[in-house]
Design an enzyme around this catalytic site. Sequence first.
Site, PDB file in Angstrom:
ATOM      1  N   LYS A  81      66.709 -65.150  87.686  1.00 30.71           N
ATOM      2  CA  LYS A  81      65.403 -65.381  88.311  1.00 30.71           C
ATOM      3  C   LYS A  81      65.040 -64.300  89.334  1.00 30.71           C
ATOM      4  CE  LYS A  81      67.120 -68.841  91.670  1.00 30.71           C
ATOM      5  NZ  LYS A  81      66.775 -68.231  92.943  1.00 30.71           N
ATOM      6  N   ARG A 145      65.624 -68.359 105.045  1.00 34.75           N
ATOM      7  CA  ARG A 145      66.335 -67.457 104.147  1.00 34.75           C
ATOM      8  C   ARG A 145      67.779 -67.374 104.611  1.00 34.75           C
ATOM      9  NH1 ARG A 145      65.359 -61.700 103.423  1.00 34.75           N
ATOM     10  NH2 ARG A 145      67.449 -62.171 102.731  1.00 34.75           N
TER      11      ARG A 145
END
Length: 304
Positions: A81, A145
């Site tokens: 991905k 993140r």
Amino acid sequence: MTSGALRLGTRRSLMATTQSQMVADAYTRLTGRAVELVGVTTFGDVTKTHLAQLGGTGVFVTALRDKLAEGEVDFAVHSLKDLPTTQDPRFTLAAIPARHDHRDALVGPHKFADLAPGARVGTGSPRRVAMLSALRPDLEYVPIRGNADTRIGKVTSGELDAVVLASAGLTRIGREADIAQIFEVEELLPAPGQGALAVECRSDRTDLIELLSVLDDPRTRSAVTAERAVLSALEAGCSAPVGAFAVDDGHTLNLTAVVVSIDGREAVRKSAAGSPSEAVNLGRRLAAEMIAEGADRLMGEQSH
């Protein structure tokens, strides 16, 4: 090609090295040939910018491809991905091993339905934010993140009530015990290629392409090819609120895709079926149908 160990380029994170070691072990088991891991630091690993602002695709890939191009490593393993859908002619996707769990997972002490209104849920993915907002608009979605341990730590410390991560990644690093809930595709359609790995080498290494093909799983390849064809035809990066998932049962390829507005209030969701050999065309056709129903408008709102 010499009979020495093949050099496998990998990001240095626990997730990446674990995935790469899995591929290395599988290759050695199938061929008897040794593989050594070569750690590479990528821009996506060092920047503090949120991935959605970077456009997502390619930030973890470029440095590995540079090492491939320079001949410093023989092949590289990526999370599929993360790979841009635009083909770089210098490189070939030599193998896509059998996919692991494609679904998203909630990490935290409670299931999604049991989170209190206003609970803070962390994710770095606009796709997840959009789809989760459709299910629970009363929650606060916080951009985060960092590696999986860092994200899970935000729950443990109480900074967040939950985080959403890919189930496959959590299982690969032995953190499945942290999963409170797995989202089914009806609730949260995964990112195109989620749960699959990409084994890439230089296009001029025809000898190596043939050697690495032992790792390829044809059904996984046709499924993710269709998913990525949707993403490419929509001209969307992996930061866009696009989900796609396909299954190749050996006879028919069944594909479902969705584009969701960032607030989760609107969505265009379509399904199609076709021959596995027509994976690219199936994905493109489904994307065209979605655009005809306004999917491009929903993505346009995301970019503003």
